[in-house]
Write a protein that holds these residues in place. Structure first.
Motif, PDB file in Angstrom:
ATOM      1  N   TRP A 131       0.553  -0.747  -0.020  1.00  0.00           N
ATOM      2  CA  TRP A 131       0.348   0.124   0.146  1.00  0.00           C
ATOM      3  C   TRP A 131       1.116   1.612  -0.523  1.00  0.00           C
ATOM      4  N   LEU A 132       0.807   1.865  -0.864  1.00  0.00           N
ATOM      5  CA  LEU A 132       0.837   3.578  -0.685  1.00  0.00           C
ATOM      6  C   LEU A 132       0.260   4.245  -1.104  1.00  0.00           C
ATOM      7  N   ILE A 133       0.040   5.536   0.030  1.00  0.00           N
ATOM      8  CA  ILE A 133      -0.942   6.844  -0.104  1.00  0.00           C
ATOM      9  C   ILE A 133      -0.909   7.867   0.439  1.00  0.00           C
ATOM     10  N   ALA A 134      -1.033   8.137  -1.120  1.00  0.00           N
ATOM     11  CA  ALA A 134      -0.032   9.993  -1.318  1.00  0.00           C
ATOM     12  C   ALA A 134      -0.935  11.306  -1.731  1.00  0.00           C
ATOM     13  N   GLY A 135      -0.500  12.417  -1.186  1.00  0.00           N
ATOM     14  CA  GLY A 135      -1.358  13.322  -1.555  1.00  0.00           C
ATOM     15  C   GLY A 135      -1.620  14.663  -0.761  1.00  0.00           C
ATOM     16  N   ASP A 136      -2.977  15.517  -0.423  1.00  0.00           N
ATOM     17  CA  ASP A 136      -3.652  16.594  -0.176  1.00  0.00           C
ATOM     18  C   ASP A 136      -3.754  15.799   1.338  1.00  0.00           C
ATOM     19  N   THR A 137      -3.470  15.641   2.037  1.00  0.00           N
ATOM     20  CA  THR A 137      -4.971  14.652   3.298  1.00  0.00           C
ATOM     21  C   THR A 137      -4.932  16.044   4.150  1.00  0.00           C
ATOM     22  N   ASN A 138      -4.939  17.142   3.721  1.00  0.00           N
ATOM     23  CA  ASN A 138      -4.795  18.160   4.640  1.00  0.00           C
ATOM     24  C   ASN A 138      -4.893  18.240   6.470  1.00  0.00           C
ATOM     25  N   PHE A 139      -4.344  17.328   6.852  1.00  0.00           N
ATOM     26  CA  PHE A 139      -3.787  16.662   8.223  1.00  0.00           C
ATOM     27  C   PHE A 139      -3.289  17.434   8.708  1.00  0.00           C
ATOM     28  N   PRO A 140      -3.505  18.846   9.706  1.00  0.00           N
ATOM     29  CA  PRO A 140      -2.251  19.615   9.964  1.00  0.00           C
ATOM     30  C   PRO A 140      -1.430  18.647  10.943  1.00  0.00           C
ATOM     31  N   SER A 141      -0.285  19.546  10.747  1.00  0.00           N
ATOM     32  CA  SER A 141       1.562  19.032  11.278  1.00  0.00           C
ATOM     33  C   SER A 141       1.313  18.293  12.548  1.00  0.00           C
ATOM     34  N   HIS A 142      -0.091  18.836  13.066  1.00  0.00           N
ATOM     35  CA  HIS A 142       0.599  18.030  15.020  1.00  0.00           C
ATOM     36  C   HIS A 142      -0.431  16.806  14.851  1.00  0.00           C
ATOM     37  N   PHE A 143      -1.728  17.135  13.369  1.00  0.00           N
ATOM     38  CA  PHE A 143      -2.533  15.927  13.759  1.00  0.00           C
ATOM     39  C   PHE A 143      -2.464  14.791  13.597  1.00  0.00           C
ATOM     40  N   GLU A 144      -2.448  14.064  14.241  1.00  0.00           N
ATOM     41  CA  GLU A 144      -2.517  11.731  14.050  1.00  0.00           C
ATOM     42  C   GLU A 144      -3.712  11.547  13.654  1.00  0.00           C
ATOM     43  N   PRO A 145      -3.811  10.746  12.700  1.00  0.00           N
ATOM     44  CA  PRO A 145      -4.592  10.420  12.239  1.00  0.00           C
ATOM     45  C   PRO A 145      -4.867   8.939  12.383  1.00  0.00           C
ATOM     46  N   ARG A 192      -6.237  31.142   5.249  1.00  0.00           N
ATOM     47  CA  ARG A 192      -7.635  31.803   5.635  1.00  0.00           C
ATOM     48  C   ARG A 192      -6.972  32.822   7.505  1.00  0.00           C
ATOM     49  N   THR A 193      -7.361  31.820   8.568  1.00  0.00           N
ATOM     50  CA  THR A 193      -7.531  33.073  10.281  1.00  0.00           C
ATOM     51  C   THR A 193      -5.848  32.206   9.879  1.00  0.00           C
ATOM     52  N   ASP A 194      -5.545  31.142  10.056  1.00  0.00           N
ATOM     53  CA  ASP A 194      -4.159  29.789  10.266  1.00  0.00           C
ATOM     54  C   ASP A 194      -3.280  29.986   9.801  1.00  0.00           C
ATOM     55  N   LYS A 195      -2.149  31.038   9.886  1.00  0.00           N
ATOM     56  CA  LYS A 195      -1.204  31.237   8.363  1.00  0.00           C
ATOM     57  C   LYS A 195      -0.282  30.104   9.401  1.00  0.00           C
ATOM     58  N   SER A 196      -0.270  29.546   9.716  1.00  0.00           N
ATOM     59  CA  SER A 196       1.344  28.730  10.762  1.00  0.00           C
ATOM     60  C   SER A 196       1.142  27.275   9.514  1.00  0.00           C
ATOM     61  N   PRO A 197       2.241  27.917   9.027  1.00  0.00           N
ATOM     62  CA  PRO A 197       2.809  26.348   7.212  1.00  0.00           C
ATOM     63  C   PRO A 197       2.667  24.815   8.098  1.00  0.00           C
ATOM     64  N   GLN A 198       2.408  23.990   7.607  1.00  0.00           N
ATOM     65  CA  GLN A 198       1.360  22.345   7.449  1.00  0.00           C
ATOM     66  C   GLN A 198       2.626  22.065   7.136  1.00  0.00           C
ATOM     67  N   ARG A 199       1.809  20.231   7.265  1.00  0.00           N
ATOM     68  CA  ARG A 199       2.360  19.298   6.485  1.00  0.00           C
ATOM     69  C   ARG A 199       1.312  18.090   6.487  1.00  0.00           C
ATOM     70  N   TYR A 200       0.407  19.530   5.080  1.00  0.00           N
ATOM     71  CA  TYR A 200      -0.654  18.926   5.097  1.00  0.00           C
ATOM     72  C   TYR A 200      -0.649  17.594   3.890  1.00  0.00           C
ATOM     73  N   ASP A 201       0.679  17.672   2.888  1.00  0.00           N
ATOM     74  CA  ASP A 201       1.185  16.465   1.834  1.00  0.00           C
ATOM     75  C   ASP A 201       1.481  15.695   2.304  1.00  0.00           C
TER      76      ASP A 201
END
Length: 300
Positions: free
Chosen positions: A215-229, A278-287
């Motif tokens: 399995w490989l999952i790749a893309g724009d997850t829109n998960f913020p950096s601290h979010f653990e799915p 939008r409101t939050d302009k902090s860097p994120q690891r979305y991808d």
């Protein structure tokens, strides 16, 4: 506005009893003789030997304020410079895809695609995957429970041995299942819950339909950096975050993500990201990219 009705995949129903399980879609290959993208299946093709696989993912951004068509040359150059055997794109429009698949340099690098030019796609923002000539694939479009948030799930059959060392009677190709995704955007508790549910639905689909595949999952997850799915299913199948595998766990006591810890969306350094923040302009690891935890693939 585009409107599409999607049949939802119910993970609680066995596949043999599920009439709405996704069907295999057409893959499109560039026919150099006809100078056209031709639909067809790849089941009759031999499995290539692949010692390593490079996967890239980009959200090209489609918005009224930042038309992707006016930015086509910049996007095209970025894709060609970065490369990759397989490239996963998000927010692709019909018009952009037409331009992309007509481009000579793009055609020279990637000759397989989940879509073809001049064929309308389901929504204004679509997931599209291209691969190199030696990597044909079949694919399914799998709804994850929300409108226009379907995943493109590819199956790439590759050989475990080189052609000169191959024993056709004993060589059993393995399948690499690559899921290209674009999850729901937003950072509210409700948005986080929705994208976590989409991720869990995808894992359940992979477990049911591809239990023995890589399995490989790749893309724009829109998960913020601290979010653990949720990275595992109730049956124990799970995935691992490639960035974490290579660089270690993210320290929640650190400052917001920087390029050194994997941010892929950084309004502090990217003017386009700043305009769309939008409101939050902090860097994120979305991808992100995930690997099957119990699989045989390694990352580097």
């Amino acid at each position: 506005m585009k409107i599409v009705d999607e049949l939802l995949f119910d993970c609680s129903i066995p596949r043999e009893l599920c009439a709405i399980a996704p069907d295999i879609q057409f893959s499109y290959h560039l026919d150099s003789a006809a100078n056209a993208w031709v639909a067809g299946t790849v089941t009759s093709l031999s499995s290539p030997y692949v010692s390593q696989l490079t996967v890239s993912t980009f959200n090209i951004l489609h918005s009224p304020q930042n038309d992707c068509i006016t930015r086509f040359e910049n996007i095209r150059s970025t894709l060609l410079d970065t490369g990759g055997d397989v490239i996963c794109l998000q927010e692709v429009t019909d018009e952009f895809l037409d331009l992309l698949l007509q481009d000579r340099d793009i055609r020279a690098k990637w000759t397989w695609c989940t879509r073809a030019p001049s064929y309308p796609m389901e929504s204004e923002r679509n997931v599209v995957v291209l691969s190199s000539d030696h990597l044909p694939f079949t694919w399914n479009r799998v709804s994850l429970g929300g409108k226009h948030k379907a995943a493109s799930v590819l199956s790439l059959k590759v050989s475990r041995s080189r052609p000169e060392d191959r024993d056709n009677d004993n060589d059993h190709p393995r399948t690499i299942c690559l899921a290209a995704v674009h999850f729901t955007a937003g950072l509210t508790a409700q948005h986080l819950e929705t994208k976590a549910r989409e991720f869990s639905t995808l894992l359940s689909y992979l477990q049911l339909n591809h239990p023995d595949d890589e399995w490989l999952i790749a893309g724009d997850t829109n998960f913020p950096s601290h979010f653990e799915p949720p990275i595992s299913t109730t049956s124990g199948y799970g995935v691992a975050d490639v960035w974490t595998l290579l660089h270690g766990d993210y320290d929640s006591n650190d400052l917001p993500a920087t390029d050194l810890n994997g941010s892929t969306y950084n309004p502090m350094q990217n003017a386009l990201a700043l305009e769309t923040a939008r409101t939050d302009k902090s860097p994120q690891r979305y991808d992100r990219v995930y690997l099957k935890s119990s699989g045989g693939l390694t990352c580097r």
